[in-house]
Design an enzyme around this catalytic site. Structure first.
Site, PDB file in Angstrom:
ATOM      1  N   HIS A   1      21.303   1.638 -70.436  1.00  0.00           N
ATOM      2  CA  HIS A   1      19.930   2.185 -71.093  1.00  0.00           C
ATOM      3  C   HIS A   1      18.836   1.607 -70.131  1.00  0.00           C
ATOM      4  O   HIS A   1      17.970   1.391 -70.712  1.00  0.00           O
ATOM      5  CB  HIS A   1      19.659   2.121 -72.589  1.00  0.00           C
TER       6      HIS A   1
ATOM      7  N   ASN B   1      20.845   7.360 -80.814  1.00  0.00           N
ATOM      8  CA  ASN B   1      20.750   8.163 -79.434  1.00  0.00           C
ATOM      9  C   ASN B   1      20.524   9.497 -79.818  1.00  0.00           C
ATOM     10  O   ASN B   1      20.369   9.939 -81.006  1.00  0.00           O
ATOM     11  CB  ASN B   1      22.268   8.210 -79.134  1.00  0.00           C
TER      12      ASN B   1
ATOM     13  N   HIS C   1      18.071  -4.712 -81.731  1.00  0.00           N
ATOM     14  CA  HIS C   1      19.221  -5.116 -82.058  1.00  0.00           C
ATOM     15  C   HIS C   1      19.802  -4.589 -83.449  1.00  0.00           C
ATOM     16  O   HIS C   1      19.083  -4.529 -84.393  1.00  0.00           O
ATOM     17  CB  HIS C   1      19.181  -6.613 -82.327  1.00  0.00           C
TER      18      HIS C   1
HETATM   19 FE1  HDE Z   1      24.114   0.308 -77.016  1.00  0.00          FE
HETATM   20  N1  HDE Z   1      23.857  -1.249 -75.943  1.00  0.00           N
HETATM   21  N2  HDE Z   1      26.018  -0.363 -77.157  1.00  0.00           N
HETATM   22  N3  HDE Z   1      24.801   1.930 -78.058  1.00  0.00           N
HETATM   23  N4  HDE Z   1      22.234   1.048 -76.898  1.00  0.00           N
HETATM   24  C1  HDE Z   1      22.503  -1.455 -75.404  1.00  0.00           C
HETATM   25  O1  HDE Z   1      21.279  -3.728 -75.618  1.00  0.00           O
HETATM   26  C2  HDE Z   1      26.585  -1.296 -76.894  1.00  0.00           C
HETATM   27  C3  HDE Z   1      25.894   2.283 -78.634  1.00  0.00           C
HETATM   28  C4  HDE Z   1      21.809   2.074 -77.342  1.00  0.00           C
HETATM   29  O2  HDE Z   1      15.882   0.834 -75.485  1.00  0.00           O
HETATM   30  C5  HDE Z   1      22.290  -3.002 -74.755  1.00  0.00           C
HETATM   31  O3  HDE Z   1      19.278  -4.356 -75.176  1.00  0.00           O
HETATM   32  C6  HDE Z   1      27.852  -1.769 -77.377  1.00  0.00           C
HETATM   33  C7  HDE Z   1      25.831   3.288 -79.613  1.00  0.00           C
HETATM   34  C8  HDE Z   1      20.286   2.298 -77.113  1.00  0.00           C
HETATM   35  O4  HDE Z   1      16.463  -1.367 -75.209  1.00  0.00           O
HETATM   36  C9  HDE Z   1      23.736  -3.517 -75.048  1.00  0.00           C
HETATM   37  C10 HDE Z   1      27.907  -0.515 -77.835  1.00  0.00           C
HETATM   38  C11 HDE Z   1      24.425   3.892 -79.633  1.00  0.00           C
HETATM   39  C12 HDE Z   1      19.992   1.234 -76.325  1.00  0.00           C
HETATM   40  C13 HDE Z   1      24.507  -2.383 -75.998  1.00  0.00           C
HETATM   41  C14 HDE Z   1      27.107   0.383 -77.646  1.00  0.00           C
HETATM   42  C15 HDE Z   1      23.625   2.940 -78.603  1.00  0.00           C
HETATM   43  C16 HDE Z   1      21.156   0.417 -76.227  1.00  0.00           C
HETATM   44  C17 HDE Z   1      21.922  -3.049 -73.290  1.00  0.00           C
HETATM   45  C18 HDE Z   1      29.411  -0.179 -78.361  1.00  0.00           C
HETATM   46  C19 HDE Z   1      23.780   4.838 -80.082  1.00  0.00           C
HETATM   47  C20 HDE Z   1      18.822   0.905 -75.619  1.00  0.00           C
HETATM   48  C21 HDE Z   1      20.366  -3.470 -73.232  1.00  0.00           C
HETATM   49  C22 HDE Z   1      29.733  -1.015 -79.334  1.00  0.00           C
HETATM   50  C23 HDE Z   1      24.020   4.681 -81.801  1.00  0.00           C
HETATM   51  C24 HDE Z   1      17.830   0.088 -76.365  1.00  0.00           C
HETATM   52  C25 HDE Z   1      20.058  -3.828 -74.559  1.00  0.00           C
HETATM   53  C26 HDE Z   1      16.377  -0.037 -75.727  1.00  0.00           C
HETATM   54  C27 HDE Z   1      21.394  -0.718 -75.489  1.00  0.00           C
HETATM   55  C28 HDE Z   1      25.703  -2.440 -76.226  1.00  0.00           C
HETATM   56  C29 HDE Z   1      27.138   1.563 -78.361  1.00  0.00           C
HETATM   57  C30 HDE Z   1      22.463   3.033 -78.350  1.00  0.00           C
HETATM   58  C31 HDE Z   1      24.551  -3.845 -73.947  1.00  0.00           C
HETATM   59  C32 HDE Z   1      28.541  -2.945 -76.978  1.00  0.00           C
HETATM   60  C33 HDE Z   1      26.873   3.863 -80.497  1.00  0.00           C
HETATM   61  C34 HDE Z   1      19.505   3.210 -77.731  1.00  0.00           C
HETATM   62  O5  HDE Z   1      23.356  -4.812 -75.794  1.00  0.00           O
END
Ligand code: HDE
Length: 698
Positions: free
Chosen positions: A73, A146, A337
């Site tokens: 992202h 999402n 978060h």
């Molecule tokens: Fe994320 N995801 N994600 N994700 N995600 C990040 O956090 C992660 C997942 C989503 O505009 C990171 O600050 C793991 C689902 C958005 O700043 C990180 C898993 C969904 C954004 C991270 C998922 C998301 C992130 C990278 C599986 C939809 C952008 C930078 C367990 C429900 C937020 C950050 C923004 C961002 C980890 C799965 C949506 C690395 C480990 C499912 C919208 O922490």
């Protein structure tokens, strides 16, 4: 102190840098600087001197301007706004921001793509992030969702594997912002739980026309908890007022070059123009006792609850009405978060959600350089913060008093919150189980909902999905990966697999079964037209010298009255001379734009019977491209003649007065456009695309 929104504004004001208009340039230490164009040197042509503290400070700061981009992202756009509930949700949750329709809670939303780096193009085929920070009176609540309601994997321990596979290949860092490569499809073909999400990713949902025109989903099943402590399972849905609309793939690809900022600029421009995007928040509620009432597991993030089984109940609306002032300070430094929850909202044991609750805090520590990122203005709650956390990199608060608990020297402060219900209490879910590393049996049907998605699509959506699979797999070098993916698709639907196989040079699968059990018509984009208006749709009017300015003016005014954004394009910037001899201002020169940047095109005529743009190759290309992408095309008077160039593409022209055929609206009669033409053209624009035309790839 005013409303929560006022408080957030006041808080922001207090964090602004000193006003540059109030005094001269200074160093970081506040020493005034009279010259910043030449470094201090020993003589006019001599070496630079070490003692040039201004030079060293300026360069050093510049050298440290970048922070690590998000691992996923990375590319995004953000905006501020507010949320207001329609009515009290007290029956289900005690969350303060969901109680009172008269209370507006400030929000910050960040939209994003997932795969590409910070500088990649917007209109790639990808999931879009839709993350909302609610600055509630009880602390910050982050709904990090999402634009698709399911995910690729079921357990967060697979996330690094999935992300490594979808990111560019490790040896050459190719491709940027694209999933069409070997490693992703290798992973997909070996990990069947991805199947449902891959259907979404291959659908038009993955190429939204605008961030303002896409749904958002919390994905996981969360839990509402009311004041009595009763839990209710909840799925969150954002529904855009403007409806769900997408690009076509051919167009999306061209757009990546024509305007890599297409979606970001669209959001920015709409807000600047006062066209504030709006979404309705809806919830699907499932009583705790119905946890096992479905043929899938509510904890499985690769499944949706079909809306036909549990309707989406609208509970409030969100409006985005203010652009950030500084991209880095706000959009880049915002830290979401999933574990930022408020009383009344809790987790479930969805293993993907549990992993996220670890990962988001962890990632901010490296990305924002230490544990004090909650002090950054965009991340600060409006609720008061009193902790015993101290020190660390970038500490900007000056704490007074004691820093431990219990204490007597600080009067025992900050004291524990009382039991009046204002403190966060975790839902007292009973858990019992042996420590095992094992996927639940209830998570093992990977195909039924993938088939449900495919079979819920209209014919044109199905065709786009087949085309997308062919495109993506056609870019995969390893034929074994192509075949293995087709074998997986055959478990979803044999006919889909066969269609894909025929396009990518692998044998059609033997088995022609289907996991198709039920459908959910609510999943089709066709079921999400929005309010039917044409507000903010962009319409290009192709003009040149000799144009019938009366036609242009009347259509322009009528479309603008409906909220459309109309631009006059001509072979060169400046003005054109209308048939009446007057000068008309050109908004953009044709060579600087392309039809992929507009929603519709209008070709006006000239009074002498000569189509004014007929000779211009850019204009012809513009019209043809719009037509092939299914966009509304209007033509008036002699301008209708220009459309004859589209006859080899299947267009049938008529010489009648006002004719609307598959989004092509013509009126050969000379003179100003009448109300009937305008009505038909507006209806064609409101429909967004006309899929019964020849496919775009031709
Ligand atoms: Fe994320 N995801 N994600 N994700 N995600 C990040 O956090 C992660 C997942 C989503 O505009 C990171 O600050 C793991 C689902 C958005 O700043 C990180 C898993 C969904 C954004 C991270 C998922 C998301 C992130 C990278 C599986 C939809 C952008 C930078 C367990 C429900 C937020 C950050 C923004 C961002 C980890 C799965 C949506 C690395 C480990 C499912 C919208 O922490």
């Amino acid at each position: 102190m005013g409303s929560p929104a006022d408080r957030k504004m006041q808080q922001r004001e207090s964090f602004h840098a000193d006003d540059p208009a109030e005094g001269p340039l200074t160093t970081d230490q506040g020493v005034e600087v009279d010259h910043t164009d030449d470094s201090l040197a020993a003589g006019e042509r001599g070496p630079t001197l070490m003692e040039d503290f201004h030079f060293r400070e300026k360069l050093t700061h510049f050298d440290h301007e970048r922070i690590p981009e998000r691992v996923v992202h990375a590319r995004g756009a953000g905006a501020y706004g507010y949320f207001e509930p329609y009515e009290s949700c007290a029956e289900f949750t005690r969350a303060a921001f969901l109680q009172d329709p008269s209370v507006r809670t400030p929000v910050f939303v960040r939209f994003s793509t997932v795969q590409g780096p910070k500088g990649s193009a917007d209109t790639v085929r990808d999931v879009r992030g839709f993350a909302t920070k609610f600055y509630t009176s009880e602390g910050n609540y982050d709904l990090v969702g999402n634009n698709m309601p399911v995910f690729f994997i079921q357990d967060g321990i697979k996330f690094p594997d999935f992300v490594h596979a979808v990111k560019p290949e490790p040896h050459n860092d190719i491709p940027t912002g694209a999933s069409a490569h070997d490693s992703l499809w290798d992973f997909v073909s070996l990990q069947p739980e991805t199947m449902h999400m891959m259907m979404w990713l291959m659908s038009d949902r993955a190429i939204p026309r605008s961030y303002r025109m896409m749904q958002g989903f919390g994905v996981h099943t969360f839990r509402f908890v009311n004041a009595e402590g009763r839990g209710t399972f909840v799925k969150f849905h954002w529904k855009p007022k403007l409806g769900v609309h997408s690009l076509v793939w051919d167009e999306a690809q061209e757009c990546q070059g024509r305007n890599p900022d297409f979606n970001r600029a669209d959001l920015w421009d709409a807000i600047e123009a006062g066209e504030y995007p709006e979404w309705e928040l809806g919830v699907q509620l499932v009583p705790e006792e119905d946890e096992f009432a479905f043929d899938f597991d509510l904890l499985d993030p690769t499944k949706i609850i079909p809306e036909e089984q549990v309707p989406v109940r609208p509970i409030g609306r969100m409006v985005l009405n203010r652009n950030p002032e500084n991209f880095f300070a706000e959009t880049e430094q915002v830290a979401f978060h999933t574990a930022n929850v408020v009383p009344g909202i809790d987790f479930t044991n969805d293993p993907l959600l549990q992993a996220r609750n670890f990962s988001y805090l962890d990632t901010q520590l490296i990305r924002l350089g230490g544990p004090n990122f909650a002090q950054i203005p965009v991340n600060r709650p409006i609720a008061p913060v009193r902790t015993n956390q101290r020190d660390g990199y970038h500490q900007s608060a000056i704490h007074r008093g004691t820093n431990y608990f219990p204490n007597s020297l600080g009067g025992g402060c900050p004291a524990h919150a009382g039991t009046d219900g204002s403190a966060y209490t975790h839902y007292a879910e009973r858990v019992d189980g042996a420590k095992i590393r094992k996927r639940s049996e209830s998570f093992k049907d990977h195909y039924s909902q993938a088939a449900m998605f495919f079979h819920s699509m209209t014919d044109w959506e199905k065709q786009h999905i087949v085309d997308a699979f062919r495109f993506e797999l056609g870019k995969v070098d390893a034929m074994t990966v192509r075949s293995r993916t087709v074998e997986q698709l055959a478990k979803v639907d044999g006919e889909l697999a066969a269609e894909v196989a025929r396009g990518i040079g692998v044998p059609e699968p033997g088995a022609q079964g289907s996991a198709h059990k039920y459908e959910s018509p609510a999943l089709s984009i066709a079921s999400l037209p929005g309010d039917g208006s044409i507000r903010t749709r962009t319409v290009a009017v192709l003009v040149t010298d000799g144009v019938d300015a009366g036609q242009v003016t009347s259509v322009r005014e009528a479309l603008a009255a409906e909220g459309a954004v109309v631009e006059a394009l001509a072979p060169a910037d400046g003005t054109v001379t209308g048939a009446d001899g007057a000068q008309y201002t050109v908004d953009r020169a044709l060579p600087t734009v392309a039809s992929v940047l507009y929603d519709a095109v209008l070709v006006p005529g000239g009074p002498d019977g000569t189509p004014p743009v007929a000779e211009d190759p850019d204009a012809l290309r513009f019209v043809r491209s719009a037509y092939l992408h299914g966009k509304p095309v209007g033509a008036l008077g002699s301008g209708v003649g220009v459309l004859s160039a589209l006859e080899p593409d299947g267009l049938r022209l008529s010489t009648d007065s006002v004719v609307a055929d598959r989004g092509v609206v013509t009126d050969v009669s000379p003179g100003a456009a009448d109300a009937e033409f305008v009505r038909a053209f507006v209806a064609a624009i409101a429909a967004h695309r006309h899929w019964d035309r020849p496919p775009a790839r031709r």
